[in-house]
Enzyme design. Structure first.
Site, PDB file in Angstrom:
ATOM      1  N   GLY A 273       9.246 -11.322  -2.806  1.00 48.63           N
ATOM      2  CA  GLY A 273       9.159 -10.449  -1.721  1.00 48.63           C
ATOM      3  C   GLY A 273       7.721 -10.474  -0.783  1.00 48.63           C
TER       4      GLY A 273
ATOM      5  N   HIS B  63      -4.244  -4.201  -2.502  1.00 45.35           N
ATOM      6  CA  HIS B  63      -4.809  -3.857  -1.027  1.00 45.35           C
ATOM      7  C   HIS B  63      -4.997  -2.458  -0.704  1.00 45.35           C
ATOM      8  CE1 HIS B  63      -2.943  -7.954   0.652  1.00 45.35           C
ATOM      9  NE2 HIS B  63      -4.347  -8.000   0.078  1.00 45.35           N
TER      10      HIS B  63
ATOM     11  N   VAL C 199       0.860  -0.996  -0.050  1.00 47.88           N
ATOM     12  CA  VAL C 199      -0.008   0.125  -0.178  1.00 47.88           C
ATOM     13  C   VAL C 199       0.802   1.371   0.079  1.00 47.88           C
ATOM     14  CG1 VAL C 199      -1.773  -1.207   0.943  1.00 47.88           C
ATOM     15  CG2 VAL C 199      -0.181   0.043   2.566  1.00 47.88           C
ATOM     16  N   ASP C 200       2.281   0.996  -0.126  1.00 47.12           N
ATOM     17  CA  ASP C 200       3.258   2.301   0.025  1.00 47.12           C
ATOM     18  C   ASP C 200       3.264   2.983  -1.414  1.00 47.12           C
ATOM     19  OD1 ASP C 200       5.065   0.665  -1.574  1.00 47.12           O
ATOM     20  OD2 ASP C 200       5.831  -0.319  -0.053  1.00 47.12           O
TER      21      ASP C 200
ATOM     22  N   PRO D  84      14.385 -14.162  -0.003  1.00 49.97           N
ATOM     23  CA  PRO D  84      15.617 -14.702   0.997  1.00 49.97           C
ATOM     24  C   PRO D  84      15.223 -15.932   1.664  1.00 49.97           C
ATOM     25  CG  PRO D  84      15.156 -12.437   1.351  1.00 49.97           C
ATOM     26  CD  PRO D  84      14.119 -12.607   0.633  1.00 49.97           C
TER      27      PRO D  84
HETATM   28  P1  OAD Z   1       4.982 -10.353   4.692  1.00 53.30           P
HETATM   29  O1  OAD Z   1       5.499  -9.529   5.934  1.00 53.30           O
HETATM   30  O2  OAD Z   1       4.132 -11.423   4.990  1.00 53.30           O
HETATM   31  O3  OAD Z   1       6.129 -11.214   4.175  1.00 53.30           O
HETATM   32  C1  OAD Z   1       7.206 -10.339   3.534  1.00 53.30           C
HETATM   33  C2  OAD Z   1       8.229 -11.363   2.697  1.00 53.30           C
HETATM   34  O4  OAD Z   1       9.323 -10.653   2.196  1.00 53.30           O
HETATM   35  C3  OAD Z   1       8.914 -12.373   3.530  1.00 53.30           C
HETATM   36  O5  OAD Z   1       8.561 -13.977   2.934  1.00 53.30           O
HETATM   37  C4  OAD Z   1      10.442 -12.229   3.677  1.00 53.30           C
HETATM   38  O6  OAD Z   1      10.963 -13.378   3.646  1.00 53.30           O
HETATM   39  C5  OAD Z   1      10.521 -11.303   2.226  1.00 53.30           C
HETATM   40  N1  OAD Z   1      11.606 -10.508   2.270  1.00 53.30           N
HETATM   41  C6  OAD Z   1      12.339  -9.797   3.099  1.00 53.30           C
HETATM   42  N2  OAD Z   1      13.116  -8.894   2.647  1.00 53.30           N
HETATM   43  C7  OAD Z   1      13.302  -9.201   1.412  1.00 53.30           C
HETATM   44  C8  OAD Z   1      14.204  -8.698   0.292  1.00 53.30           C
HETATM   45  N3  OAD Z   1      14.939  -7.676   0.602  1.00 53.30           N
HETATM   46  N4  OAD Z   1      13.889  -9.126  -0.828  1.00 53.30           N
HETATM   47  C9  OAD Z   1      12.802 -10.137  -1.124  1.00 53.30           C
HETATM   48  N5  OAD Z   1      12.084 -10.450  -0.140  1.00 53.30           N
HETATM   49  C10 OAD Z   1      11.851  -9.970   1.313  1.00 53.30           C
HETATM   50  O7  OAD Z   1       4.538  -9.600   3.758  1.00 53.30           O
HETATM   51  P2  OAD Z   1       3.499  -9.818   2.536  1.00 53.30           P
HETATM   52  O8  OAD Z   1       3.548 -11.058   1.767  1.00 53.30           O
HETATM   53  O9  OAD Z   1       3.227  -8.755   1.686  1.00 53.30           O
HETATM   54  O10 OAD Z   1      -2.264  -7.555   3.976  1.00 53.30           O
HETATM   55  O11 OAD Z   1       2.206  -9.712   3.438  1.00 53.30           O
HETATM   56  C11 OAD Z   1       0.946 -10.128   2.529  1.00 53.30           C
HETATM   57  C12 OAD Z   1      -0.273  -9.149   3.166  1.00 53.30           C
HETATM   58  O12 OAD Z   1      -0.250  -9.553   4.529  1.00 53.30           O
HETATM   59  C13 OAD Z   1      -0.003  -7.714   3.397  1.00 53.30           C
HETATM   60  O13 OAD Z   1      -0.344  -7.078   2.000  1.00 53.30           O
HETATM   61  C14 OAD Z   1      -0.932  -7.398   4.442  1.00 53.30           C
HETATM   62  C15 OAD Z   1      -0.521  -8.139   5.456  1.00 53.30           C
HETATM   63  O14 OAD Z   1      -1.180  -8.344   6.496  1.00 53.30           O
HETATM   64  C16 OAD Z   1      -3.039  -6.622   4.230  1.00 53.30           C
HETATM   65  O15 OAD Z   1      -3.052  -5.580   4.902  1.00 53.30           O
HETATM   66  C17 OAD Z   1      -4.496  -6.811   3.981  1.00 53.30           C
END
Ligand code: OAD
Length: 246
Positions: free
Chosen positions: A185, A116, A100-101, A212
């Site tokens: 990510g 989202h 959402v950024d 990662p």
């Molecule tokens: P998460 O916080 O669940 O996952 C972030 C992912 O990014 C993890 O699997 C990390 O391993 C990975 N990660 C971290 N640093 C990274 C980097 N430098 N490069 C690549 N990957 C990296 O976030 P989302 O999957 O976006 O929903 O979460 C999904 C939804 O859950 C969000 O949109 C939000 C949240 O609750 C709502 O608010 C409806």
């Protein structure tokens, strides 16, 4: 592996990318499930709900003001920029994000499907009318909708809420047609977004994951890059562009 994926991209016509919080991590935006995802002692699941807003609107707005403040200070990173260039390698390209950024648009990506919502927008909790102001809301004095008097809330999708129907429909359509699908990510556990890569794979797409850490998707993926997207995506683009020139 980078060379193989570059070859696949060169032969592909339709590409879809799904991003999650990880792509913005290197810009300094905390992920949801990482160690820095907590605000005070709260998990996002406790605050990003209609129930929390109904019972403690002030607390919810304090959290969103904090997140807005963080996002205002950050810039797109090389991962966001590489996705702008990646789009040019496909006849048809869709960038679907759970974030959402707004950093994909800030980097220059066109046609971003924001599943989202967007944290800088607000809307009426009752009639859904958009409230056009990016300024922080005073948590102690939340404005009322000029149309119906409802409280103003962030224009983001909360837990238990439906995603914008036209946006999720388009994301599924593009995923079904994709030749190659990148999941970048995201922990790939929040549905329906997490169903998009599976949908694409079932329909015949090559599935590439960049994260990662391993996720439920890693088993399914044709290529898994256990790397940060801010490093891996520019590397992929460099290989792709040098082989396109050759
Ligand atoms: P998460 O916080 O669940 O996952 C972030 C992912 O990014 C993890 O699997 C990390 O391993 C990975 N990660 C971290 N640093 C990274 C980097 N430098 N490069 C690549 N990957 C990296 O976030 P989302 O999957 O976006 O929903 O979460 C999904 C939804 O859950 C969000 O949109 C939000 C949240 O609750 C709502 O608010 C409806």
């Amino acid at each position: 592996m980078l060379e193989k994926v570059a070859e696949i991209i060169k032969d592909a016509r339709r590409g879809v990318v799904l991003t999650g919080a990880g792509i913005s991590a290197e810009s300094g935006v905390p992920t949801f499930r990482g160690q820095d995802g907590l605000w005070k002692q709260y998990r996002p699941e406790e605050l990003a709900t209609m129930e929390a807003f109904r019972t403690e609107p002030q607390l919810v707005w304090e959290w969103y003001n904090w997140r807005r403040g963080l996002i205002r200070q950050v810039e797109p990173n090389p991962g966001h920029h590489a996705l702008v260039d990646l789009a040019a390698h496909f006849d048809d390209f869709a960038l679907v994000t759970q974030n959402v950024d707004g950093l994909h648009r800030q980097a220059g990506s066109k046609l971003v499907l924001e599943l989202h919502g967007n944290i800088m927008r607000s809307k009426c909790v009752e009639c859904q009318r958009l409230y056009e102001s990016e300024e922080d809301i005073d948590p102690g004095n939340i404005p009322a909708c000029p149309e119906c008097g409802g409280k103003i809330r962030p224009d983001v999708v909360w837990f238990g809420e439906m995603l914008p129907a036209d946006v999720i429909r388009e994301a599924f359509e593009k995923s079904e047609q994709a030749d190659v699908f990148f999941s970048i990510g995201t922990s790939a556990i929040v549905h329906p977004a997490a169903s998009l890569p599976m949908t694409a794979k079932r329909a015949g797409a090559i599935l590439v994951e960049i994260n990662p850490e391993r996720t439920p998707l890693s088993e399914l993926a044709d290529f898994c890059f256990c790397e940060k997207s801010g490093f891996l995506l520019p590397s992929l683009l460099a290989v792709l562009e040098s082989s396109t020139r050759a």
